[in-house]
Design a protein around this motif. Structure first.
Motif, PDB file in Angstrom:
ATOM      1  N   THR A  58       0.844  -1.203   0.000  1.00 26.00           N
ATOM      2  CA  THR A  58       0.000   0.000   0.000  1.00 26.00           C
ATOM      3  C   THR A  58       0.881   1.256   0.000  1.00 26.00           C
ATOM      4  OG1 THR A  58      -0.077   0.040   2.443  1.00 26.00           O
ATOM      5  CG2 THR A  58      -1.860  -1.109   1.303  1.00 26.00           C
ATOM      6  N   MET A  59       2.152   1.092   0.336  1.00 21.44           N
ATOM      7  CA  MET A  59       3.049   2.243   0.478  1.00 21.44           C
ATOM      8  C   MET A  59       4.073   2.250  -0.663  1.00 21.44           C
ATOM      9  SD  MET A  59       3.723   4.949   2.338  1.00 21.44           S
ATOM     10  CE  MET A  59       3.303   4.932   4.083  1.00 21.44           C
ATOM     11  N   ASN A  60       3.617   2.701  -1.826  1.00 22.56           N
ATOM     12  CA  ASN A  60       4.484   2.790  -3.005  1.00 22.56           C
ATOM     13  C   ASN A  60       4.940   4.229  -3.214  1.00 22.56           C
ATOM     14  OD1 ASN A  60       5.579   2.471  -5.731  1.00 22.56           O
ATOM     15  ND2 ASN A  60       3.655   3.408  -6.395  1.00 22.56           N
ATOM     16  N   PHE A  61       6.220   4.399  -3.587  1.00 22.85           N
ATOM     17  CA  PHE A  61       6.771   5.746  -3.737  1.00 22.85           C
ATOM     18  C   PHE A  61       7.213   6.090  -5.159  1.00 22.85           C
ATOM     19  CE2 PHE A  61       7.232   5.119   0.855  1.00 22.85           C
ATOM     20  CZ  PHE A  61       6.606   6.284   1.285  1.00 22.85           C
ATOM     21  N   THR A  62       6.910   5.246  -6.128  1.00 23.80           N
ATOM     22  CA  THR A  62       7.295   5.589  -7.496  1.00 23.80           C
ATOM     23  C   THR A  62       6.097   6.084  -8.291  1.00 23.80           C
ATOM     24  OG1 THR A  62       8.288   4.816  -9.554  1.00 23.80           O
ATOM     25  CG2 THR A  62       7.036   3.202  -8.310  1.00 23.80           C
ATOM     26  N   PHE A  63       6.331   7.164  -9.041  1.00 15.59           N
ATOM     27  CA  PHE A  63       5.311   7.699  -9.931  1.00 15.59           C
ATOM     28  C   PHE A  63       5.377   7.052 -11.318  1.00 15.59           C
ATOM     29  CE2 PHE A  63       5.994  11.229  -6.931  1.00 15.59           C
ATOM     30  CZ  PHE A  63       4.684  11.587  -6.622  1.00 15.59           C
ATOM     31  N   THR A  64       6.376   6.203 -11.562  1.00 15.13           N
ATOM     32  CA  THR A  64       6.700   5.794 -12.930  1.00 15.13           C
ATOM     33  C   THR A  64       6.229   4.390 -13.305  1.00 15.13           C
ATOM     34  OG1 THR A  64       8.876   4.941 -12.281  1.00 15.13           O
ATOM     35  CG2 THR A  64       8.747   7.267 -12.901  1.00 15.13           C
ATOM     36  N   ARG A  65       5.507   3.698 -12.419  1.00 17.57           N
ATOM     37  CA  ARG A  65       5.100   2.319 -12.707  1.00 17.57           C
ATOM     38  C   ARG A  65       3.604   2.164 -12.923  1.00 17.57           C
ATOM     39  NH1 ARG A  65       8.560  -1.815 -12.161  1.00 17.57           N
ATOM     40  NH2 ARG A  65      10.692  -1.272 -11.580  1.00 17.57           N
ATOM     41  N   GLY A  66       2.890   3.282 -12.987  1.00 20.29           N
ATOM     42  CA  GLY A  66       1.468   3.204 -13.294  1.00 20.29           C
ATOM     43  C   GLY A  66       0.532   3.373 -12.117  1.00 20.29           C
ATOM     44  N   ASP A  67       1.058   3.638 -10.944  1.00 15.79           N
ATOM     45  CA  ASP A  67       0.218   3.865  -9.775  1.00 15.79           C
ATOM     46  C   ASP A  67      -0.506   5.208  -9.917  1.00 15.79           C
ATOM     47  OD1 ASP A  67      -0.977   3.556  -7.318  1.00 15.79           O
ATOM     48  OD2 ASP A  67       0.873   3.716  -6.141  1.00 15.79           O
ATOM     49  N   ASN A  68      -1.635   5.323  -9.235  1.00 16.15           N
ATOM     50  CA  ASN A  68      -2.383   6.576  -9.188  1.00 16.15           C
ATOM     51  C   ASN A  68      -1.508   7.658  -8.547  1.00 16.15           C
ATOM     52  OD1 ASN A  68      -4.064   8.732  -8.307  1.00 16.15           O
ATOM     53  ND2 ASN A  68      -5.844   7.373  -8.255  1.00 16.15           N
ATOM     54  N   PRO A  69      -1.190   8.746  -9.261  1.00 16.25           N
ATOM     55  CA  PRO A  69      -0.292   9.769  -8.699  1.00 16.25           C
ATOM     56  C   PRO A  69      -0.805  10.372  -7.396  1.00 16.25           C
ATOM     57  CG  PRO A  69      -0.596  10.109 -11.058  1.00 16.25           C
ATOM     58  CD  PRO A  69      -1.582   9.058 -10.654  1.00 16.25           C
ATOM     59  N   ASP A  70      -2.121  10.475  -7.256  1.00 16.46           N
ATOM     60  CA  ASP A  70      -2.676  11.008  -6.008  1.00 16.46           C
ATOM     61  C   ASP A  70      -2.382  10.068  -4.839  1.00 16.46           C
ATOM     62  OD1 ASP A  70      -3.692  13.224  -7.326  1.00 16.46           O
ATOM     63  OD2 ASP A  70      -5.663  12.299  -7.661  1.00 16.46           O
ATOM     64  N   HIS A  71      -2.425   8.761  -5.102  1.00 21.09           N
ATOM     65  CA  HIS A  71      -2.090   7.796  -4.051  1.00 21.09           C
ATOM     66  C   HIS A  71      -0.618   7.912  -3.665  1.00 21.09           C
ATOM     67  CE1 HIS A  71      -5.647   4.907  -5.170  1.00 21.09           C
ATOM     68  NE2 HIS A  71      -6.045   6.042  -4.638  1.00 21.09           N
ATOM     69  N   VAL A  72       0.242   8.025  -4.665  1.00 20.77           N
ATOM     70  CA  VAL A  72       1.679   8.148  -4.383  1.00 20.77           C
ATOM     71  C   VAL A  72       1.945   9.398  -3.558  1.00 20.77           C
ATOM     72  CG1 VAL A  72       3.989   8.290  -5.372  1.00 20.77           C
ATOM     73  CG2 VAL A  72       2.241   6.912  -6.512  1.00 20.77           C
ATOM     74  N   ARG A 277       5.057  -4.384  -9.359  1.00 19.95           N
ATOM     75  CA  ARG A 277       5.281  -3.983  -7.959  1.00 19.95           C
ATOM     76  C   ARG A 277       5.436  -2.477  -7.867  1.00 19.95           C
ATOM     77  NH1 ARG A 277      10.235  -2.116  -8.260  1.00 19.95           N
ATOM     78  NH2 ARG A 277      11.697  -3.057  -9.725  1.00 19.95           N
ATOM     79  N   GLY A 278       5.480  -1.996  -6.618  1.00 24.13           N
ATOM     80  CA  GLY A 278       5.859  -0.621  -6.353  1.00 24.13           C
ATOM     81  C   GLY A 278       7.313  -0.547  -5.948  1.00 24.13           C
ATOM     82  N   ASN A 279       7.711   0.611  -5.447  1.00 21.84           N
ATOM     83  CA  ASN A 279       9.083   0.823  -4.967  1.00 21.84           C
ATOM     84  C   ASN A 279       9.068   1.250  -3.504  1.00 21.84           C
ATOM     85  OD1 ASN A 279      10.493   0.163  -7.249  1.00 21.84           O
ATOM     86  ND2 ASN A 279      11.063   2.262  -7.800  1.00 21.84           N
ATOM     87  N   LEU A 280      10.034   0.734  -2.771  1.00 16.90           N
ATOM     88  CA  LEU A 280      10.364   1.225  -1.449  1.00 16.90           C
ATOM     89  C   LEU A 280      11.198   2.481  -1.593  1.00 16.90           C
ATOM     90  CD1 LEU A 280      11.535  -2.255  -0.155  1.00 16.90           C
ATOM     91  CD2 LEU A 280       9.318  -1.211   0.368  1.00 16.90           C
ATOM     92  N   ALA A 281      11.409   3.193  -0.490  1.00 21.08           N
ATOM     93  CA  ALA A 281      12.266   4.380  -0.549  1.00 21.08           C
ATOM     94  C   ALA A 281      13.057   4.519   0.738  1.00 21.08           C
ATOM     95  CB  ALA A 281      11.435   5.641  -0.797  1.00 21.08           C
ATOM     96  N   ALA A 282      14.253   5.094   0.587  1.00 17.73           N
ATOM     97  CA  ALA A 282      15.083   5.492   1.720  1.00 17.73           C
ATOM     98  C   ALA A 282      15.007   7.013   1.849  1.00 17.73           C
ATOM     99  CB  ALA A 282      16.526   5.056   1.510  1.00 17.73           C
ATOM    100  N   PHE A 283      15.014   7.485   3.084  1.00 21.02           N
ATOM    101  CA  PHE A 283      14.890   8.914   3.374  1.00 21.02           C
ATOM    102  C   PHE A 283      15.995   9.320   4.352  1.00 21.02           C
ATOM    103  CE2 PHE A 283      10.772   7.173   2.395  1.00 21.02           C
ATOM    104  CZ  PHE A 283      10.185   8.104   1.552  1.00 21.02           C
ATOM    105  N   LEU A 284      16.585  10.495   4.114  1.00 20.58           N
ATOM    106  CA  LEU A 284      17.618  11.002   5.024  1.00 20.58           C
ATOM    107  C   LEU A 284      17.590  12.513   4.998  1.00 20.58           C
ATOM    108  CD1 LEU A 284      19.978  10.267   6.919  1.00 20.58           C
ATOM    109  CD2 LEU A 284      21.490  10.358   4.925  1.00 20.58           C
ATOM    110  N   CYS A 285      17.458  13.118   6.192  1.00 18.28           N
ATOM    111  CA  CYS A 285      17.335  14.574   6.314  1.00 18.28           C
ATOM    112  C   CYS A 285      18.221  15.069   7.453  1.00 18.28           C
ATOM    113  CB  CYS A 285      15.869  14.943   6.576  1.00 18.28           C
ATOM    114  SG  CYS A 285      15.576  16.708   6.851  1.00 18.28           S
ATOM    115  N   LEU A 286      19.015  16.077   7.173  1.00 13.35           N
ATOM    116  CA  LEU A 286      19.819  16.739   8.208  1.00 13.35           C
ATOM    117  C   LEU A 286      18.916  17.677   9.003  1.00 13.35           C
ATOM    118  CD1 LEU A 286      22.840  17.008   9.135  1.00 13.35           C
ATOM    119  CD2 LEU A 286      22.959  19.003   7.604  1.00 13.35           C
ATOM    120  N   LYS A 287      18.865  17.466  10.302  1.00 11.85           N
ATOM    121  CA  LYS A 287      17.999  18.309  11.142  1.00 11.85           C
ATOM    122  C   LYS A 287      18.520  19.742  11.198  1.00 11.85           C
ATOM    123  CE  LYS A 287      16.335  14.565  14.122  1.00 11.85           C
ATOM    124  NZ  LYS A 287      16.287  14.051  15.517  1.00 11.85           N
TER     125      LYS A 287
END
Length: 287
Positions: A58-72, A277-287
């Motif tokens: 349910t948690m897909n982060f790619t806009f390029t595989r055909g998922d509903n962009p609003d869901h992404v 399938r969808g894609n997982l994602a890694a996130f990294l932010c400097l506080k």
């Protein structure tokens, strides 16, 4: 929003390394090494907690595989709240299995989210701008996290087998050294959830590429040949070697014990699902 019990992860090894945190109702995988630094917000997504449907659930982060962009986009809203970061200041990679690293500046904030990316062939991102969240994508390949606590800089790189044999970890550290004065021995590094050696079968041509790049003393650690003539390749160990040869200290390095292919109910895996399938994602932010 869904509620979750703790996931019964299939792990490699006896002592858990990667921690599952549930933030704002969203399961997120995190490394204690980075959490304890108190310098960054970070995480690796699971398949759980989003709004995508079907093969993207349910948690897909790619806009390029055909998922509903609003869901992404709603998935990005949810992960941003979970991590405590600003979705509109995320910067997305444009991955094509290169060893190219982009220096991210304030002008890049929002690229891939609400601004078009004016770059491509970028598998690594580095920045020293607080509040910008670097984002890279996965479905078996290796996420590499870098935190320089001295120069207050970060890096996040995608390293599949092609990136690994091109020493993406070393390329990222060199880019950080050039941009920020980073020294490898001061950097905190994590090798994120990805496919393990037991699951990663490759042909002899792939192993040959690694044998050309890595010293012969490492060959027995990196792969072994099976009766069917194929090999099992260890990308976790290969990336560990790359980072340690650059000077990353053992105590500054944490390596995943969670494999994407071993946990297909909770993580997207190309080896499991192929392109459906969808894609997982890694996130990294400097506080």
């Amino acid at each position: 929003m869904e509620c979750f019990e703790r996931i019964n992860w299939k792990r490699k090894g006896q002592n858990p390394v990667v921690q599952e945190m549930v933030c704002e109702g969203i399961p997120v995988l995190q490394f204690p090494l980075l959490t304890q630094s108190q310098l960054v917000a970070h995480g690796f997504s699971t398949r759980m907690g989003g709004v995508s449907e079907g093969k993207f659930s349910t948690m897909n982060f790619t806009f390029t595989r055909g998922d509903n962009p609003d869901h992404v986009m709603e998935n990005y809203n949810r992960i941003a709240r979970a991590l405590g970061v600003d979705k509109d200041r995320m910067v997305l990679s444009y991955q094509t299995h290169t060893a190219n690293v982009r220096l991210v500046t304030e002008e890049d904030a929002g690229k891939g989210i609400w601004k078009e990316r004016d770059y491509k062939d970028v598998d690594g991102l580095i920045t020293n701008v607080p509040g910008i969240t670097l984002v890279t994508f996965y479905a078996d390949c290796v996420p590499l996290y870098f935190v320089d606590p001295v120069h207050k800089a970060i890096g996040l790189s995608h390293s599949g087998w092609r990136g690994t044999v091109r020493r993406m970890g070393a390329v990222t550290l060199k880019a950080m050294e050039k941009a920020f004065g980073t020294k490898a021995e001061e950097v905190l590094c994590c090798i994120g959830p990805s496919i393990c050696q037991d699951c990663f079968e490759v042909g002899g041509e792939v192993v040959h590429e690694f044998e050309k790049e890595f010293d012969e003393s490492y060959w027995s650690e990196l792969s072994y040949k099976k009766e069917n003539g194929k090999y099992q390749l260890d990308l976790w160990r290969a990336n560990e070697i790359v980072l340690q040869e650059m000077g990353v200290l053992k105590e500054h390095l944490q390596i995943t014990d969670i494999c994407t292919h071993c946990n297909p109910d909770y993580l997207f895996s190309h080896r499991t699902f192929g392109s459906e399938r969808g894609n997982l994602a890694a996130f990294l932010c400097l506080k």
